[in-house]
Scaffold this active site. Sequence first.
Site, PDB file in Angstrom:
ATOM      1  N   SER A 140     -19.608  49.485  97.531  1.00 45.71           N
ATOM      2  CA  SER A 140     -18.807  48.959  98.315  1.00 45.71           C
ATOM      3  C   SER A 140     -19.146  47.335  98.730  1.00 45.71           C
ATOM      4  O   SER A 140     -20.331  47.158  98.403  1.00 45.71           O
ATOM      5  CB  SER A 140     -19.046  49.859  99.847  1.00 45.71           C
ATOM      6  OG  SER A 140     -18.322  49.189 100.802  1.00 45.71           O
ATOM      7  N   TYR A 153     -23.725  54.604 105.775  1.00 44.78           N
ATOM      8  CA  TYR A 153     -23.098  54.130 104.552  1.00 44.78           C
ATOM      9  C   TYR A 153     -23.461  52.965 104.090  1.00 44.78           C
ATOM     10  O   TYR A 153     -23.579  52.747 102.709  1.00 44.78           O
ATOM     11  CB  TYR A 153     -21.500  54.024 105.206  1.00 44.78           C
ATOM     12  CG  TYR A 153     -20.486  53.785 104.228  1.00 44.78           C
ATOM     13  CD1 TYR A 153     -20.017  54.934 103.311  1.00 44.78           C
ATOM     14  CD2 TYR A 153     -19.956  52.422 103.975  1.00 44.78           C
ATOM     15  CE1 TYR A 153     -18.932  54.679 102.310  1.00 44.78           C
ATOM     16  CE2 TYR A 153     -19.055  52.379 102.839  1.00 44.78           C
ATOM     17  CZ  TYR A 153     -18.641  53.369 102.281  1.00 44.78           C
ATOM     18  OH  TYR A 153     -17.673  53.086 101.298  1.00 44.78           O
TER      19      TYR A 153
END
Length: 267
Positions: A140, A153
């Site tokens: 990401s 995350y």
Amino acid sequence: MGAVEGKVALITGAASGIGLATAQLFAYEGAQVAMFDRNADLVHETARDIGPSALPISGDVTSEEDVEQMLAACVAQFGRLDIGFNNAGIAGAAPIHDHELGHFQHVIDVCLTGVFLCLKHQSKQLIAQGEGGSLINTASINATQASKGLAAYCSAKAGVAMLTRVSALELGEHGIRVNAIGPGHTQTPMTERARDVEGFDEAMIGATPLGRLGEPEDIAQMALYLGSDASPWVSGQLFYVDGGITVNELPPGFNLLESSLRRPRSD
Ligand SMILES: NC(=O)c1ccc[n+]([C@@H]2O[C@H](COP(=O)([O-])OP(=O)(O)OC[C@H]3O[C@@H](n4cnc5c(N)ncnc54)[C@H](O)[C@@H]3O)[C@@H](O)[C@H]2O)c1
């Protein structure tokens, strides 16, 4: 001839969003695609829509037994493995002082440990075949960019980026390339809730040089490049596919300099 004609690809998180768009693109470009997802109904339905070149497999990337069975099912059906796209992931936000241990661990389990388990068993298969291969992990922009509320995350995705580098280092001697993709904000079911937050889309678009949110197909095209023979000397890298948003590392106020400095100084 398709970009991945005759290759066998295994994609996790393949029932939805980025994984589904990649399964569709790979099948269109000539690959046979094993589609793995914990959503059994959806993965069967989406694989049926793709046709006979798609094999649905249901299971959980956090279970080593499921991951081993995933590999076995793929090889039983298609005879081999050429490309692994380790893409299954979940998000969820909480401030660090109020972050439940169980939630933190679950995000790490799915996003990081799941990628490790897939890399472990895919690389075993590729080493045994002796013909190299391409392994791709979904990280990401949060692999390097901190976001409030995303402690689990961001940590998991930073881990994926490093796991990619270590794997590339270890597996290069077997002709196995390992890379990661860092998507920016992409319109998938995962990001639906964030898009409901007033002003969020506008802020993201405003900070993105290319002036729009990402589509799953934007990410699938990078997976296709990395999975195909078009990238034979590419390994150990994290590629952002983000409309350029990671270029904006300084606060938006800095962009005011563009117009103010254009004026000639009077002193
Ligand atoms: N959408 C974005 O903006 C964005 C940005 C950066 C990174 N990513 C990453 O891209 C990947 C795909 O996300 P998406 O946006 O397509 O989301 P999505 O929710 O549309 O798809 C994720 C898929 O993963 C599956 N999945 C979740 N946990 C699983 C598990 N334990 N075992 C097997 N399958 C599981 C889900 O059932 C779902 O089908 C994720 O790793 C995500 O972190 C997404």
